[in-house]
Design a protein around this motif. Structure first.
Motif, PDB file in Angstrom:
ATOM      1  N   ALA A  94       3.497  13.453 -54.378  1.00 35.79           N
ATOM      2  CA  ALA A  94       3.875  14.858 -54.484  1.00 35.79           C
ATOM      3  C   ALA A  94       5.212  15.002 -55.189  1.00 35.79           C
ATOM      4  O   ALA A  94       6.144  14.240 -54.927  1.00 35.79           O
ATOM      5  CB  ALA A  94       3.956  15.493 -53.094  1.00 35.79           C
ATOM      6  N   HIS A  95       5.264  15.966 -56.064  1.00 39.63           N
ATOM      7  CA  HIS A  95       6.533  16.475 -56.568  1.00 39.63           C
ATOM      8  C   HIS A  95       6.835  17.718 -55.751  1.00 39.63           C
ATOM      9  O   HIS A  95       5.957  18.566 -55.542  1.00 39.63           O
ATOM     10  CB  HIS A  95       6.446  16.827 -58.052  1.00 39.63           C
ATOM     11  CG  HIS A  95       6.500  15.638 -58.945  1.00 39.63           C
ATOM     12  ND1 HIS A  95       5.386  14.872 -59.219  1.00 39.63           N
ATOM     13  CD2 HIS A  95       7.529  15.085 -59.624  1.00 39.63           C
ATOM     14  CE1 HIS A  95       5.726  13.891 -60.043  1.00 39.63           C
ATOM     15  NE2 HIS A  95       7.023  13.993 -60.312  1.00 39.63           N
ATOM     16  N   SER A  96       8.055  17.831 -55.293  1.00 34.97           N
ATOM     17  CA  SER A  96       8.430  18.951 -54.438  1.00 34.97           C
ATOM     18  C   SER A  96       9.661  19.635 -55.007  1.00 34.97           C
ATOM     19  O   SER A  96      10.733  19.022 -55.088  1.00 34.97           O
ATOM     20  CB  SER A  96       8.699  18.460 -53.011  1.00 34.97           C
ATOM     21  OG  SER A  96       9.099  19.513 -52.178  1.00 34.97           O
ATOM     22  N   ALA A 101      16.426  21.880 -56.880  1.00 36.39           N
ATOM     23  CA  ALA A 101      16.211  20.468 -56.546  1.00 36.39           C
ATOM     24  C   ALA A 101      14.744  20.078 -56.744  1.00 36.39           C
ATOM     25  O   ALA A 101      13.835  20.835 -56.389  1.00 36.39           O
ATOM     26  CB  ALA A 101      16.621  20.201 -55.107  1.00 36.39           C
ATOM     27  N   LEU A 102      14.531  18.894 -57.302  1.00 39.02           N
ATOM     28  CA  LEU A 102      13.180  18.375 -57.506  1.00 39.02           C
ATOM     29  C   LEU A 102      13.118  16.938 -57.013  1.00 39.02           C
ATOM     30  O   LEU A 102      13.924  16.096 -57.421  1.00 39.02           O
ATOM     31  CB  LEU A 102      12.793  18.429 -58.986  1.00 39.02           C
ATOM     32  CG  LEU A 102      11.388  17.909 -59.324  1.00 39.02           C
ATOM     33  CD1 LEU A 102      10.312  18.781 -58.669  1.00 39.02           C
ATOM     34  CD2 LEU A 102      11.186  17.866 -60.835  1.00 39.02           C
ATOM     35  N   SER A 103      12.169  16.678 -56.131  1.00 29.32           N
ATOM     36  CA  SER A 103      11.987  15.337 -55.554  1.00 29.32           C
ATOM     37  C   SER A 103      10.581  14.838 -55.839  1.00 29.32           C
ATOM     38  O   SER A 103       9.641  15.622 -56.024  1.00 29.32           O
ATOM     39  CB  SER A 103      12.205  15.371 -54.037  1.00 29.32           C
ATOM     40  OG  SER A 103      13.496  15.830 -53.725  1.00 29.32           O
ATOM     41  N   ARG A 104      10.448  13.517 -55.838  1.00 32.20           N
ATOM     42  CA  ARG A 104       9.136  12.878 -56.004  1.00 32.20           C
ATOM     43  C   ARG A 104       8.939  11.889 -54.858  1.00 32.20           C
ATOM     44  O   ARG A 104       9.816  11.070 -54.570  1.00 32.20           O
ATOM     45  CB  ARG A 104       9.064  12.152 -57.346  1.00 32.20           C
ATOM     46  CG  ARG A 104       7.761  11.371 -57.536  1.00 32.20           C
ATOM     47  CD  ARG A 104       7.612  10.870 -58.967  1.00 32.20           C
ATOM     48  NE  ARG A 104       8.791  10.151 -59.428  1.00 32.20           N
ATOM     49  CZ  ARG A 104       9.209  10.148 -60.692  1.00 32.20           C
ATOM     50  NH1 ARG A 104       8.576  10.841 -61.612  1.00 32.20           N
ATOM     51  NH2 ARG A 104      10.272   9.446 -61.038  1.00 32.20           N
ATOM     52  N   VAL A 105       7.783  11.982 -54.213  1.00 27.58           N
ATOM     53  CA  VAL A 105       7.436  11.071 -53.124  1.00 27.58           C
ATOM     54  C   VAL A 105       6.075  10.462 -53.435  1.00 27.58           C
ATOM     55  O   VAL A 105       5.107  11.182 -53.712  1.00 27.58           O
ATOM     56  CB  VAL A 105       7.384  11.802 -51.767  1.00 27.58           C
ATOM     57  CG1 VAL A 105       6.984  10.837 -50.658  1.00 27.58           C
ATOM     58  CG2 VAL A 105       8.722  12.462 -51.445  1.00 27.58           C
ATOM     59  N   HIS A 161      18.581  21.893 -49.848  1.00 28.24           N
ATOM     60  CA  HIS A 161      17.391  21.915 -50.689  1.00 28.24           C
ATOM     61  C   HIS A 161      16.887  20.510 -50.970  1.00 28.24           C
ATOM     62  O   HIS A 161      15.669  20.261 -50.968  1.00 28.24           O
ATOM     63  CB  HIS A 161      17.690  22.619 -52.015  1.00 28.24           C
ATOM     64  CG  HIS A 161      18.030  24.059 -51.861  1.00 28.24           C
ATOM     65  ND1 HIS A 161      18.611  24.795 -52.877  1.00 28.24           N
ATOM     66  CD2 HIS A 161      17.885  24.915 -50.813  1.00 28.24           C
ATOM     67  CE1 HIS A 161      18.801  26.035 -52.465  1.00 28.24           C
ATOM     68  NE2 HIS A 161      18.373  26.135 -51.214  1.00 28.24           N
ATOM     69  N   ILE A 162      17.799  19.583 -51.217  1.00 33.18           N
ATOM     70  CA  ILE A 162      17.413  18.197 -51.479  1.00 33.18           C
ATOM     71  C   ILE A 162      16.661  17.617 -50.286  1.00 33.18           C
ATOM     72  O   ILE A 162      15.570  17.056 -50.421  1.00 33.18           O
ATOM     73  CB  ILE A 162      18.658  17.344 -51.806  1.00 33.18           C
ATOM     74  CG1 ILE A 162      19.216  17.722 -53.181  1.00 33.18           C
ATOM     75  CG2 ILE A 162      18.328  15.849 -51.746  1.00 33.18           C
ATOM     76  CD1 ILE A 162      20.598  17.157 -53.460  1.00 33.18           C
TER      77      ILE A 162
END
Length: 197
Positions: A94-96, A101-105, A161-162
């Motif tokens: 998932a990209h969130s 803020a943008l995270s990838r898991v 947000h992060i």
């Protein structure tokens, strides 16, 4: 029903956890750490895994034992509910995005626990929670479930947000990984015939 219950009592924490992998994202969370409650609630809501998590911990010492043991107990319950892991998707990604803020898991319920953590915070606390504990929380749940787990902050500046984006991304990836694929007919998703142990 893929459900499990864990009761765990030590000199540091007294925990009761229940999960339902085929739930609707209902939660009842009380850890004594408000921000941790909020993150576990986000995990439940966005993974659709029902989570009950009640903890009485030695918060007069610090938050470490409570945070760590919440992840261990939730992870143990998920692992128990997964059983032999027959029919699951196994992988999740998932990209969130949360505002700036943008995270990838990315994860694999492989039975081989590992955490790659490429994220950082610029403040020591969120609410009353020490931000250094978040990496440890994910390390503990990866170990307890048996997940190869990669978490990366691509960019972002707001610490709330992060962190929330990372938890939501983890939730969405877990939702993919634990869901049953009817095409697999209950087969364990490995050419070895088993995952882990």
């Amino acid at each position: 029903m893929r459900t499990a219950r864990i009761a765990r009592k030590t000199h540091e924490t007294d925990i009761a956890v229940e999960v339902n992998l085929d739930g609707t994202g209902k939660y009842d969370v009380s850890t004594g750490i408000g921000f941790l409650d909020h993150m576990i609630e986000q995990f439940s809501r966005h993974s659709l895994i029902d989570v009950t998590c009640h903890i009485k911990g030695d918060l007069h010492v610090d938050q470490h034992h409570t945070a760590e043991d919440s992840a261990i107990a939730i992870g143990q319950a998920i692992a128990q509910a997964l059983g032999d892991k027959g029919g699951i998707g196994r992988y999740g990604e998932a990209h969130s995005a949360m505002d700036e803020a943008l995270s990838r898991v990315v994860l694999d319920i492989s039975g081989r626990p590992w955490l790659v953590w490429n994220a950082a915070f610029t403040q020591e606390r969120l609410g009353e929670m020490d931000t250094e504990l978040f990496e440890h929380w994910f390390q503990s749940i990866a170990q307890a479930v048996g997940i190869t787990l990669h978490i990366e902050l691509l960019y972002g500046s707001n610490n709330h947000h992060i962190c929330e984006g990372i938890f939501k991304g983890f939730a969405r990836a877990m939702r993919q990984a634990v869901e049953l694929d009817p095409r697999k007919g209950g087969a364990v998703p490995s050419t070895k015939g088993q995952l882990g142990g």
